[in-house]
Design an enzyme around this catalytic site. Structure first.
Site, PDB file in Angstrom:
ATOM      1  N   ALA A  72       0.843  -1.192   0.000  1.00  0.00           N
ATOM      2  CA  ALA A  72       0.000   0.000   0.000  1.00  0.00           C
ATOM      3  C   ALA A  72       0.878   1.242   0.000  1.00  0.00           C
ATOM      4  O   ALA A  72       2.081   1.177   0.272  1.00  0.00           O
ATOM      5  CB  ALA A  72      -0.910  -0.006   1.226  1.00  0.00           C
ATOM      6  N   GLY A 115      -0.535  -4.810   0.691  1.00  0.00           N
ATOM      7  CA  GLY A 115      -1.741  -4.563  -0.088  1.00  0.00           C
ATOM      8  C   GLY A 115      -1.669  -5.124  -1.496  1.00  0.00           C
ATOM      9  O   GLY A 115      -2.687  -5.486  -2.083  1.00  0.00           O
ATOM     10  N   GLU A 118      -2.651  -8.643  -1.075  1.00  0.00           N
ATOM     11  CA  GLU A 118      -4.101  -8.693  -0.865  1.00  0.00           C
ATOM     12  C   GLU A 118      -4.844  -8.519  -2.188  1.00  0.00           C
ATOM     13  O   GLU A 118      -5.843  -9.202  -2.447  1.00  0.00           O
ATOM     14  CB  GLU A 118      -4.524  -7.620   0.140  1.00  0.00           C
ATOM     15  CG  GLU A 118      -4.080  -7.941   1.555  1.00  0.00           C
ATOM     16  CD  GLU A 118      -4.387  -6.831   2.529  1.00  0.00           C
ATOM     17  OE1 GLU A 118      -5.084  -7.084   3.517  1.00  0.00           O
ATOM     18  OE2 GLU A 118      -3.918  -5.687   2.305  1.00  0.00           O
ATOM     19  N   GLU A 138       3.438  -5.901   7.001  1.00  0.00           N
ATOM     20  CA  GLU A 138       2.792  -4.852   7.789  1.00  0.00           C
ATOM     21  C   GLU A 138       3.228  -4.855   9.252  1.00  0.00           C
ATOM     22  O   GLU A 138       3.378  -3.788   9.872  1.00  0.00           O
ATOM     23  CB  GLU A 138       1.262  -4.993   7.721  1.00  0.00           C
ATOM     24  CG  GLU A 138       0.652  -4.567   6.396  1.00  0.00           C
ATOM     25  CD  GLU A 138       0.555  -5.715   5.404  1.00  0.00           C
ATOM     26  OE1 GLU A 138      -0.242  -5.605   4.457  1.00  0.00           O
ATOM     27  OE2 GLU A 138       1.281  -6.724   5.570  1.00  0.00           O
TER      28      GLU A 138
END
Length: 264
Positions: A72, A115, A118, A138
């Site tokens: 992300a 992310g 994901e 993370e």
């Protein structure tokens, strides 16, 4: 609808069409395709447009540059608080991906982290370059996955293996990801996009409604008891006998020829 999306001026992705395949390419190569809120919104917009177009049989997702997506966009989130996340409701766009019925094939390479991982896990098939590195780092930033990472890999791997991925934050090879059942195919780096297109083209020649209902039944089965899952499966099985493709498929079998599916 797909014509409209092809004419849209996207800032963080590229959208194209090759015959029956809708192609979405992450396009922030200088940021290793770090996923910003704007990028996920553009991805969802493209996916939904292709999903509404019956002539698009398969969606192919890939990334430009050295990575599929390295995570992300940390710069976007670093100074925000819990109230900011609540008010911006950023995961609502991620949740829209769950409603996409068209089969999605992802071609991944380089880094597939956080992310980005994901996002890859929202695809139905993942074709990975053999040098790809996967992971959820993370925890090393004092946070955790928030777009489905803890849930998806726990359902696929079970608790113990999920903790190994999530608690360490370590990166794992494509071979390990395939062994754990998180990805579908591992190929030499130079062949990853070609292999993904091969799979996409193969699936695009199948019965579109059957593919969609198989996807629905498989995804439902992840969260249902075996009895409930069987009920969902049999509902979709019966529904397919109302399609022209079912008649064509069985007629072609009897006539010893290839079927010509129309998605009706």
């Amino acid at each position: 609808m797909s014509k409209d999306v092809l004419e849209t001026a996207f800032k963080t992705i590229e959208v194209a069409r090759e015959d029956r395949i809708g192609i979405v390419t992450l396009n922030r190569p200088n940021q290793l395709n770090a996923i910003s809120r704007g990028m996920i919104r553009e991805i969802v917009t493209a996916f939904e447009a292709f999903d509404e177009d019956p002539s698009v049989r398969i969606i192919l997702l890939k990334g430009n540059g050295r990575a599929f997506a390295a995570g992300a966009d940390i710069h976007e989130m670093a100074n925000e608080g819990a109230v900011d996340f609540e008010l911006k409701n950023q995961f609502a766009d991620w949740d829209r991906l769950l409603a996409v019925k068209t089969p999605v094939v992802a071609a991944v390479h380089g880094f597939v982290l956080g992310g980005g991982f994901e996002l890859a896990l929202t695809a139905d098939m993942i074709v990975a370059a053999e040098s790809t590195q996967f992971g959820f780092p993370e925890v090393k930033l004092g946070v955790m996955p928030g777009a489905g990472g803890t849930q998806r890999i726990t359902k696929q791997l079970g608790r113990s293996k999920a903790f190994r991925w999530l608690w360490t934050g370590d990166s794992f090879s494509a071979t390990q990801a395939e062994r754990d059942g998180l990805i579908s195919v591992v190929v030499p780096d130079e062949l990853v996009v070609e292999e993904a297109f091969t799979w996409a083209n193969r699936l695009a020649g199948g019965a579109p409604i059957a593919l969609r209902l198989i996807k629905e039944a498989v995804n439902a089965g992840v969260d249902l008891s075996i009895a409930e899952g069987m009920f969902a499966e049999r509902k979709n099985f019966s529904l397919l006998f109302a399609t022209e493709d079912q008649k064509e498929g069985m007629r072609a079998f009897q006539e010893k020829r290839s079927p010509r599916f129309q998605g009706r």
